[in-house]
Design an enzyme around this catalytic site. Structure first.
Site, PDB file in Angstrom:
ATOM      1  N   SER A  32       1.069  -1.230   0.009  1.00 24.00           N
ATOM      2  CA  SER A  32       0.129   0.509   0.033  1.00 24.00           C
ATOM      3  C   SER A  32       1.051   1.590   0.097  1.00 24.00           C
ATOM      4  O   SER A  32       2.331   1.439   0.810  1.00 24.00           O
ATOM      5  CB  SER A  32      -1.007   0.356   1.708  1.00 24.00           C
ATOM      6  OG  SER A  32      -1.450   1.718   1.312  1.00 24.00           O
TER       7      SER A  32
ATOM      8  N   TYR B 188      -2.234  -1.239  10.581  1.00 25.52           N
ATOM      9  CA  TYR B 188      -2.192  -1.244   9.255  1.00 25.52           C
ATOM     10  C   TYR B 188      -1.060  -0.485   8.820  1.00 25.52           C
ATOM     11  O   TYR B 188      -0.637  -1.651   7.648  1.00 25.52           O
ATOM     12  CB  TYR B 188      -3.491  -0.858   8.118  1.00 25.52           C
ATOM     13  CG  TYR B 188      -4.016  -0.878   7.380  1.00 25.52           C
ATOM     14  CD1 TYR B 188      -3.825  -1.963   6.222  1.00 25.52           C
ATOM     15  CD2 TYR B 188      -3.641   0.663   5.635  1.00 25.52           C
ATOM     16  CE1 TYR B 188      -4.766  -2.276   5.222  1.00 25.52           C
ATOM     17  CE2 TYR B 188      -3.351  -0.559   4.897  1.00 25.52           C
ATOM     18  CZ  TYR B 188      -3.828  -1.095   4.306  1.00 25.52           C
ATOM     19  OH  TYR B 188      -3.945  -1.159   2.777  1.00 25.52           O
TER      20      TYR B 188
HETATM   21  N1  LIG Z   1      -8.875  -0.546  -1.557  1.00 16.63           N
HETATM   22  C1  LIG Z   1      -7.688   0.575  -0.979  1.00 16.63           C
HETATM   23  O1  LIG Z   1      -7.631   1.749  -0.840  1.00 16.63           O
HETATM   24  C2  LIG Z   1      -5.896  -0.153  -0.753  1.00 16.63           C
HETATM   25  C3  LIG Z   1      -4.492   0.422  -0.541  1.00 16.63           C
HETATM   26  C4  LIG Z   1      -3.502   0.236  -1.074  1.00 16.63           C
HETATM   27  C5  LIG Z   1      -3.736  -1.640  -0.662  1.00 16.63           C
HETATM   28  N2  LIG Z   1      -4.553  -1.864  -0.280  1.00 16.63           N
HETATM   29  C6  LIG Z   1      -4.558  -3.265  -0.284  1.00 16.63           C
HETATM   30  O2  LIG Z   1      -5.536  -4.079  -1.643  1.00 16.63           O
HETATM   31  C7  LIG Z   1      -5.237  -5.418  -1.168  1.00 16.63           C
HETATM   32  C8  LIG Z   1      -6.356  -6.245  -0.797  1.00 16.63           C
HETATM   33  O3  LIG Z   1      -7.075  -5.318  -0.139  1.00 16.63           O
HETATM   34  P1  LIG Z   1      -8.725  -4.389  -0.582  1.00 16.63           P
HETATM   35  O4  LIG Z   1      -9.365  -3.290  -0.981  1.00 16.63           O
HETATM   36  O5  LIG Z   1      -9.866  -5.033  -2.102  1.00 16.63           O
HETATM   37  O6  LIG Z   1      -9.866  -4.515  -0.157  1.00 16.63           O
HETATM   38  P2  LIG Z   1     -11.365  -5.799   0.548  1.00 16.63           P
HETATM   39  O7  LIG Z   1     -12.815  -5.718  -0.704  1.00 16.63           O
HETATM   40  O8  LIG Z   1     -11.478  -5.261   2.259  1.00 16.63           O
HETATM   41  O9  LIG Z   1     -10.863  -7.304   0.677  1.00 16.63           O
HETATM   42  C9  LIG Z   1     -10.026  -7.783   1.378  1.00 16.63           C
HETATM   43  C10 LIG Z   1      -9.602  -9.770   0.691  1.00 16.63           C
HETATM   44  O10 LIG Z   1      -8.628 -10.434   2.164  1.00 16.63           O
HETATM   45  C11 LIG Z   1      -9.537 -11.201   2.354  1.00 16.63           C
HETATM   46  N3  LIG Z   1      -9.167 -11.313   3.969  1.00 16.63           N
HETATM   47  C12 LIG Z   1      -9.203 -10.526   4.535  1.00 16.63           C
HETATM   48  N4  LIG Z   1      -9.110 -11.225   5.682  1.00 16.63           N
HETATM   49  C13 LIG Z   1      -8.707 -12.545   5.499  1.00 16.63           C
HETATM   50  C14 LIG Z   1      -8.564 -13.360   5.719  1.00 16.63           C
HETATM   51  N5  LIG Z   1      -7.933 -14.167   7.481  1.00 16.63           N
HETATM   52  N6  LIG Z   1      -8.251 -14.933   5.488  1.00 16.63           N
HETATM   53  C15 LIG Z   1      -8.445 -15.149   3.481  1.00 16.63           C
HETATM   54  N7  LIG Z   1      -9.141 -13.900   3.414  1.00 16.63           N
HETATM   55  C16 LIG Z   1      -9.026 -12.598   4.081  1.00 16.63           C
HETATM   56  C17 LIG Z   1     -11.397 -10.856   1.985  1.00 16.63           C
HETATM   57  O11 LIG Z   1     -11.684 -11.800   2.019  1.00 16.63           O
HETATM   58  P3  LIG Z   1     -12.787 -12.617   2.824  1.00 16.63           P
HETATM   59  O12 LIG Z   1     -13.846 -11.413   3.995  1.00 16.63           O
HETATM   60  O13 LIG Z   1     -13.665 -13.440   2.757  1.00 16.63           O
HETATM   61  O14 LIG Z   1     -11.767 -13.651   4.010  1.00 16.63           O
HETATM   62  C18 LIG Z   1     -11.385  -9.993   0.940  1.00 16.63           C
HETATM   63  O15 LIG Z   1     -10.970 -11.051  -0.002  1.00 16.63           O
HETATM   64  C19 LIG Z   1      -5.490  -5.467   0.319  1.00 16.63           C
HETATM   65  O16 LIG Z   1      -3.698  -6.465   0.642  1.00 16.63           O
HETATM   66  C20 LIG Z   1      -5.257  -4.127   1.012  1.00 16.63           C
HETATM   67  O17 LIG Z   1      -4.137  -4.166   2.317  1.00 16.63           O
HETATM   68  C21 LIG Z   1      -5.584  -1.533  -0.144  1.00 16.63           C
END
Ligand SMILES: NC(=O)c1ccc[n+]([C@@H]2O[C@H](COP(=O)([O-])OP(=O)(O)OC[C@H]3O[C@@H](n4cnc5c(N)ncnc54)[C@H](OP(=O)(O)O)[C@@H]3O)[C@@H](O)[C@H]2O)c1
Length: 234
Positions: free
Chosen positions: A139, A152
Site C-alpha cells: 500500500s 495497518y
Molecule cells: N482499497 C485500497 O484503497 C487499498 C490501497 C492500498 C492497498 N490495498 C490492499 O489491497 C489488498 C486488497 O484489499 P481491498 O481493498 O480489495 O479490500 P477488501 O475488499 O476488504 O478485500 C480484502 C480481501 O482479503 C480477504 N481476507 C481478509 N482477511 C482474510 C483472512 N483472514 N483469510 C483470508 N482472506 C482474508 C477478504 O476475504 P474474506 O473476507 O472473504 O476472507 C477479501 O477478499 C489488501 O492487501 C489491501 O491492504 C488496498
C-alpha cells in the site's frame, strides 16, 4: 506454456478484480481463489463467467498459519504446479495508537504479513526450477505516514521489506517477486479507512488488476522487487 495461478483475497475488491482479469489471460489454465467468504468466492467465479481456465475456490482463514502448508500442497497435488502466487488478502481496522488492541495488531499482522510469508515459503517449495512469479500487494501507506492507522501502515511496510529481501534471496532461481502498492481504491477496505469518500472519485479495482496482469505476463523481465506504486493520475 499453461500456468496455474493462486489468488488470495479473491472474494471481493482488488483480489476479485485480479481474478477476473487473470482469467482473461490466454495462458492461465487454472485459477485458485482463496478467502474466507465462500459465497464471495462463488460470486467472483460467476463474474469470471466463461473462461478456458478451470476455477477452484477454497474458503479458508489465512490467519490460521498451521493450515497453509496443507493448502499449498493440496493445490500443487491437484493442479501439478504453482506458477503465479498473488498475495492480495488484506485486513485493516484503523485505530490510533492508544486504541490499538493486541487483537487488532495480531489480526492485522497475521493476515497482511505472517500468512503472506507462509504462503510464499510453501509455494516456493513447489516453484523452484520453474519460472514462477509472486506478487504481493502492499500500500502507499507502507511508505508515507498514516496517523491513526498504525497497525495497518506498519504491516504494509513489512510487506515492502519482505518482498525486496525475497526478490534478492530468490534471484537466480527463476522466481521473480513483485510488490505493488495501490493508492486509494474503491473497495470495502477503503470505505473503512475513509468512510466519507465518494468511491466514484477514486481508482477502481480493475485499474490495479490491469497493472497486476501486465507484471505477471511471461515476457515481463525488467522489474523485480522494487515497490511499484499504482495510483490514479488526476
Ligand atoms: N482499497 C485500497 O484503497 C487499498 C490501497 C492500498 C492497498 N490495498 C490492499 O489491497 C489488498 C486488497 O484489499 P481491498 O481493498 O480489495 O479490500 P477488501 O475488499 O476488504 O478485500 C480484502 C480481501 O482479503 C480477504 N481476507 C481478509 N482477511 C482474510 C483472512 N483472514 N483469510 C483470508 N482472506 C482474508 C477478504 O476475504 P474474506 O473476507 O472473504 O476472507 C477479501 O477478499 C489488501 O492487501 C489491501 O491492504 C488496498
Amino acid at each position: 506454456m499453461s500456468r496455474v495461478c493462486v489468488i488470495t483475497g479473491a472474494s471481493q475488491g482488488i483480489g476479485r478484480a485480479a481474478a477476473i482479469r487473470m482469467a482473461a489471460e490466454p495462458d492461465i489454465s487454472h485459477l485458485i481463489l482463496v478467502a474466507r467468504n465462500g459465497e464471495g468466492l462463488e460470486e467472483t467465479k460467476r463474474m469470471i463467467g466463461a473462461t478456458k481456465a478451470k476455477v477452484e475456490s477454497i474458503a479458508m482463514d489465512l490467519s490460521d498459519l498451521d493450515a497453509i502448508p496443507e493448502l499449498v500442497k493440496g493445490i500443487h497435488e491437484r493442479h501439478g504446479s504453482i506458477d503465479l502466487l498473488l498475495n492480495i488478502a488484506g485486513y485493516a481496522e484503523p485505530k490510533s495508537l492508544l486504541d490499538t488492541t493486541d487483537e487488532n495488531i495480531r489480526t492485522t499482522y497475521a493476515v497482511n504479513v505472517f500468512s503472506m510469508l507462509a504462503m510464499i515459503r510453501e509455494a516456493v517449495r513447489y516453484m523452484r526450477g520453474r519460472p514462477g512469479k509472486i506478487l504481493n500487494v502492499a500500500s502507499t501507506a507502507a511508505t508515507t505516514s498514516r496517523p491513526g492507522w498504525i497497525a495497518y501502515a506498519s504491516s504494509k511496510a513489512a510487506v515492502v521489506s519482505l518482498s525486496q529481501t525475497l526478490a534478492d534471496e530468490l534471484a537466480g532461481t527463476g522466481i521473480k517477486v513483485y510488490v505493488v502498492s495501490p493508492g486509494r481504491c474503491a473497495t470495502e477496505l477503503r470505505q473503512k479507512l475513509a468512510p466519507e469518500e465518494d468511491p466514484n472519485t477514486i481508482m477502481q479495482p480493475s485499474q490495479v488488476a490491469e497493472v497486476i496482469a501486465s507484471l505477471l505476463r511471461g515476457g515481463e523481465n525488467t522489474l523485480d522487487g522494487q515497490n511499484i506504486i499504482v495510483r490514479q493520475q488526476s
